[in-house]
Design a protein around this motif. Structure first.
Motif, mmCIF file in Angstrom:
data_model
loop_
_atom_site.group_PDB
_atom_site.id
_atom_site.type_symbol
_atom_site.label_atom_id
_atom_site.label_comp_id
_atom_site.label_asym_id
_atom_site.label_seq_id
_atom_site.Cartn_x
_atom_site.Cartn_y
_atom_site.Cartn_z
ATOM 1 N N TYR A 256 0.809 -1.219 0.000
ATOM 2 C CA TYR A 256 0.000 0.000 0.000
ATOM 3 C C TYR A 256 0.845 1.273 0.000
ATOM 4 O O TYR A 256 0.290 2.370 0.081
ATOM 5 C CB TYR A 256 -0.918 0.010 1.226
ATOM 6 C CG TYR A 256 -1.952 -1.087 1.228
ATOM 7 C CD1 TYR A 256 -2.828 -1.260 0.161
ATOM 8 C CD2 TYR A 256 -2.036 -1.974 2.296
ATOM 9 C CE1 TYR A 256 -3.769 -2.270 0.154
ATOM 10 C CE2 TYR A 256 -2.980 -2.988 2.310
ATOM 11 C CZ TYR A 256 -3.840 -3.146 1.234
ATOM 12 O OH TYR A 256 -4.770 -4.141 1.226
ATOM 13 N N LEU A 257 2.160 1.139 -0.093
ATOM 14 C CA LEU A 257 3.018 2.320 -0.046
ATOM 15 C C LEU A 257 2.785 3.216 -1.268
ATOM 16 O O LEU A 257 2.722 4.444 -1.150
ATOM 17 C CB LEU A 257 4.489 1.904 0.025
ATOM 18 C CG LEU A 257 5.493 3.048 0.123
ATOM 19 C CD1 LEU A 257 5.240 3.900 1.358
ATOM 20 C CD2 LEU A 257 6.931 2.514 0.142
ATOM 21 N N GLN A 258 2.657 2.624 -2.447
ATOM 22 C CA GLN A 258 2.382 3.420 -3.636
ATOM 23 C C GLN A 258 1.015 4.089 -3.543
ATOM 24 O O GLN A 258 0.833 5.222 -4.012
ATOM 25 C CB GLN A 258 2.451 2.552 -4.897
ATOM 26 C CG GLN A 258 2.372 3.359 -6.191
ATOM 27 C CD GLN A 258 2.425 2.463 -7.420
ATOM 28 O OE1 GLN A 258 2.227 1.258 -7.336
ATOM 29 N NE2 GLN A 258 2.691 3.064 -8.573
ATOM 30 N N LEU A 259 0.061 3.434 -2.922
ATOM 31 C CA LEU A 259 -1.259 4.039 -2.719
ATOM 32 C C LEU A 259 -1.150 5.268 -1.822
ATOM 33 O O LEU A 259 -1.825 6.278 -2.067
ATOM 34 C CB LEU A 259 -2.210 3.010 -2.105
ATOM 35 C CG LEU A 259 -3.627 3.483 -1.780
ATOM 36 C CD1 LEU A 259 -4.340 3.956 -3.045
ATOM 37 C CD2 LEU A 259 -4.420 2.377 -1.097
ATOM 38 N N ASP B 249 -6.881 9.531 -13.319
ATOM 39 C CA ASP B 249 -5.510 9.708 -13.819
ATOM 40 C C ASP B 249 -4.491 9.094 -12.867
ATOM 41 O O ASP B 249 -3.503 8.483 -13.294
ATOM 42 C CB ASP B 249 -5.214 11.198 -14.016
ATOM 43 C CG ASP B 249 -6.087 11.825 -15.081
ATOM 44 O OD1 ASP B 249 -6.532 11.089 -15.991
ATOM 45 O OD2 ASP B 249 -6.350 13.040 -15.014
ATOM 46 N N PHE B 250 -4.716 9.254 -11.574
ATOM 47 C CA PHE B 250 -3.797 8.680 -10.597
ATOM 48 C C PHE B 250 -3.921 7.158 -10.553
ATOM 49 O O PHE B 250 -2.940 6.462 -10.303
ATOM 50 C CB PHE B 250 -4.079 9.269 -9.213
ATOM 51 C CG PHE B 250 -3.672 10.710 -9.074
ATOM 52 C CD1 PHE B 250 -2.344 11.057 -8.842
ATOM 53 C CD2 PHE B 250 -4.602 11.729 -9.190
ATOM 54 C CE1 PHE B 250 -1.963 12.384 -8.720
ATOM 55 C CE2 PHE B 250 -4.238 13.055 -9.070
ATOM 56 C CZ PHE B 250 -2.905 13.380 -8.835
ATOM 57 N N ALA C 253 -3.215 -0.717 -10.119
ATOM 58 C CA ALA C 253 -2.986 -1.545 -8.932
ATOM 59 C C ALA C 253 -4.036 -1.297 -7.865
ATOM 60 O O ALA C 253 -4.242 -2.151 -6.985
ATOM 61 C CB ALA C 253 -1.593 -1.274 -8.363
ATOM 62 N N TYR C 254 -4.700 -0.129 -7.915
ATOM 63 C CA TYR C 254 -5.694 0.228 -6.906
ATOM 64 C C TYR C 254 -6.958 0.694 -7.605
ATOM 65 O O TYR C 254 -6.933 1.150 -8.750
ATOM 66 C CB TYR C 254 -5.155 1.319 -5.981
ATOM 67 C CG TYR C 254 -3.775 1.037 -5.449
ATOM 68 C CD1 TYR C 254 -3.570 0.091 -4.459
ATOM 69 C CD2 TYR C 254 -2.665 1.701 -5.972
ATOM 70 C CE1 TYR C 254 -2.299 -0.190 -3.983
ATOM 71 C CE2 TYR C 254 -1.394 1.432 -5.503
ATOM 72 C CZ TYR C 254 -1.210 0.482 -4.507
ATOM 73 O OH TYR C 254 0.042 0.214 -4.050
ATOM 74 N N THR C 255 -8.055 0.573 -6.899
ATOM 75 C CA THR C 255 -9.337 1.009 -7.432
ATOM 76 C C THR C 255 -9.689 2.391 -6.897
ATOM 77 O O THR C 255 -8.998 2.935 -6.022
ATOM 78 C CB THR C 255 -10.445 0.021 -7.030
ATOM 79 O OG1 THR C 255 -10.587 0.020 -5.599
ATOM 80 C CG2 THR C 255 -10.105 -1.385 -7.505
ATOM 81 N N ARG C 256 -10.762 2.920 -7.405
ATOM 82 C CA ARG C 256 -11.241 4.221 -6.954
ATOM 83 C C ARG C 256 -11.607 4.189 -5.470
ATOM 84 O O ARG C 256 -11.320 5.124 -4.720
ATOM 85 C CB ARG C 256 -12.468 4.625 -7.787
ATOM 86 C CG ARG C 256 -13.087 5.963 -7.401
ATOM 87 C CD ARG C 256 -14.351 6.215 -8.191
ATOM 88 N NE ARG C 256 -14.941 7.491 -7.823
ATOM 89 C CZ ARG C 256 -14.677 8.636 -8.405
ATOM 90 N NH1 ARG C 256 -13.799 8.672 -9.400
ATOM 91 N NH2 ARG C 256 -15.258 9.761 -8.012
ATOM 92 N N VAL C 257 -12.203 3.087 -5.060
ATOM 93 C CA VAL C 257 -12.585 2.933 -3.654
ATOM 94 C C VAL C 257 -11.341 2.905 -2.768
ATOM 95 O O VAL C 257 -11.332 3.485 -1.669
ATOM 96 C CB VAL C 257 -13.428 1.658 -3.457
ATOM 97 C CG1 VAL C 257 -13.750 1.439 -1.988
ATOM 98 C CG2 VAL C 257 -14.714 1.756 -4.269
ATOM 99 N N ASP C 258 -10.289 2.252 -3.228
ATOM 100 C CA ASP C 258 -9.044 2.196 -2.451
ATOM 101 C C ASP C 258 -8.473 3.589 -2.219
ATOM 102 O O ASP C 258 -8.044 3.922 -1.106
ATOM 103 C CB ASP C 258 -8.009 1.330 -3.169
ATOM 104 C CG ASP C 258 -8.420 -0.126 -3.251
ATOM 105 O OD1 ASP C 258 -9.192 -0.569 -2.364
ATOM 106 O OD2 ASP C 258 -7.987 -0.818 -4.192
ATOM 107 N N VAL C 259 -8.460 4.410 -3.269
ATOM 108 C CA VAL C 259 -7.910 5.758 -3.146
ATOM 109 C C VAL C 259 -8.750 6.605 -2.200
ATOM 110 O O VAL C 259 -8.221 7.352 -1.357
ATOM 111 C CB VAL C 259 -7.813 6.427 -4.530
ATOM 112 C CG1 VAL C 259 -7.297 7.859 -4.407
ATOM 113 C CG2 VAL C 259 -6.898 5.631 -5.446
#
Length: 396
Positions: free
Chosen positions: A212-215, A237-238, A245-251
């Motif tokens: 999760y570091l990149q998140l 875009d991010f 690697a991540y979804t909208r919900v994750d962000v």
């Protein structure tokens, strides 16, 4: 423009809501036995039913002809339970009083003006004495006793020791990648500095797994964009630059976690704030500005540079930049006054900056060097690569 399919919807004319149709009267057909009475016109006009309000108005008009004031009561509307005379009394326009200055005589008016002037003078003298006392107290305070606002932006220099799944090398990789992302998105300088500060403050307070570091980095950049930028890149875009690697919900979840952890404190003094101030004190040109920011971004990648406060880091970058450009004197009285740092206080930080400059462009983390090698940044990294500043630095 193609029209939408109507389906089973009826036209407006079929449901009887054509604008203006039958608005005042209704038209009906006469019965068959009445059509024999009038062969020329088979339509009659029927008025609307008489309402209680209309009936009351007609009754009032008739009674007024006979000189009577009749009380009209409508049981369903208690507001109407008043006579015509009472309505006239309620609707009467109140009297408009003339201003006090018009009613007073000339002497009273002059006295009133004088009293007003004295009151204003007393308030002004009170405010002036308060401001004067505050200015005197502030002027007497030494610079060292001023509240240091950098405390809110600094992080513990050993916070990585509390992380179990990440280390300072992973942080360097993340920051190096974010510098490249920042350059590709063409964001402002202050956005990058704030994003790195948000990430470091969050990691110093919250344990993060390696995956999760990149998140954390992506979300930190998104928060900085929302705070600093006018046109913010889209969340998608991010997600795209993180290779899905991540979804909208994750962000969004990470954004909520970071804001709550930092208690929504986004207004912190980053090195960018001090850099702009010190460059102005140095009467810098474009070349010195480019060199100073180049050296500063080299420092951002290194975890060990977090031990220096943002103001000292900025002052050291300006000092090293002036050394590289052979500006004399290297550290002026104006710079010392505005930065509150002497040359001796900058020595340790400047030596580390010199080492970073000498090793720039080597190894795997080269985003800063490549960024400042483009013509957009005056190719300053390439021009300064051949400049030896160590001998000049030690001679000062």
């Amino acid at each position: 423009m193609a029209s939408r399919p109507s389906g089973n919807r009826r036209a407006l004319g079929d449901i009887g809501n054509i604008v203006g149709a039958l608005s005042a009267t209704y038209l009906v057909t006469k019965p068959q036995h009445q059509q024999q009475q009038n062969h020329t016109n088979n339509l009659i006009e029927i008025d609307r039913p008489t309402t209680r309000r209309k009936f009351g108005a007609e009754l009032t008009a008739k009674n007024q002809l006979h000189g009577k004031a009749t009380k009209i009561i409508i049981e369903d509307d208690p507001k109407q339970s008043r006579t015509a005379s009472s309505r006239k009394k309620r609707n009467r326009i109140p009297e408009i009083h003339e201003p006090k200055s018009i009613q007073m005589g000339e002497e009273e008016e002059e006295q009133e003006k004088e009293n007003t002037r004295k009151k204003k003078l007393e308030r002004w003298e009170c405010g002036s004495s308060f401001n004067a006392s505050m200015s005197t107290e502030t002027a007497e305070l030494p610079l060292d006793s001023e509240v240091d606002l950098q405390i809110n932006s600094c992080v513990p220099t050993n916070y990585m020791s509390n992380q179990t799944d990440i280390n300072h090398k992973m942080r360097a990789i993340l920051v190096d990648w974010l510098i490249e992302v920042h350059y590709k998105f063409e964001l402002m300088h202050e956005t990058l500095f704030l994003a790195i500060n948000i990430i470091d403050r969050y990691l110093s307070r919250q344990g993060v797994m390696r995956k999760y570091l990149q998140l954390v980095g992506v979300t930190g950049m998104l928060l900085a964009c929302k705070y600093e930028e006018i046109c913010v890149p889209l969340l998608e875009d991010f997600i795209y630059i993180s290779d899905g690697a991540y979804t909208r919900v994750d962000v969004l979840k990470m954004e909520k976690s970071m804001l709550n952890t930092l208690q929504f404190n986004m207004s912190v003094p980053t090195p960018f704030v001090f850099m702009k101030r010190f460059l102005k004190a140095a009467e810098s040109d474009t070349k010195l500005e480019m060199v100073s920011f180049y050296l500063m971004e080299l420092c951002m990648v290194e975890y060990q540079m977090l031990k220096f406060p943002p103001s000292l880091l900025s002052a050291a970058a300006v000092y090293a930049g002036r050394c590289m450009l052979r500006r004399s004197p290297t550290w002026t009285k104006t710079l010392r006054h505005h930065s509150t740092y002497s040359e001796d206080q900058l020595q340790e930080c400047v030596r580390l900056i010199v080492e970073l400059h000498q090793n720039a462009g080597q190894g795997k983390l080269t985003s800063v060097y490549r960024k400042y090698s483009f013509s957009k940044n005056s190719c300053i990294a390439i021009l300064m690569k051949t400049t030896t500043i160590e001998t000049h630095f030690h001679s000062n």
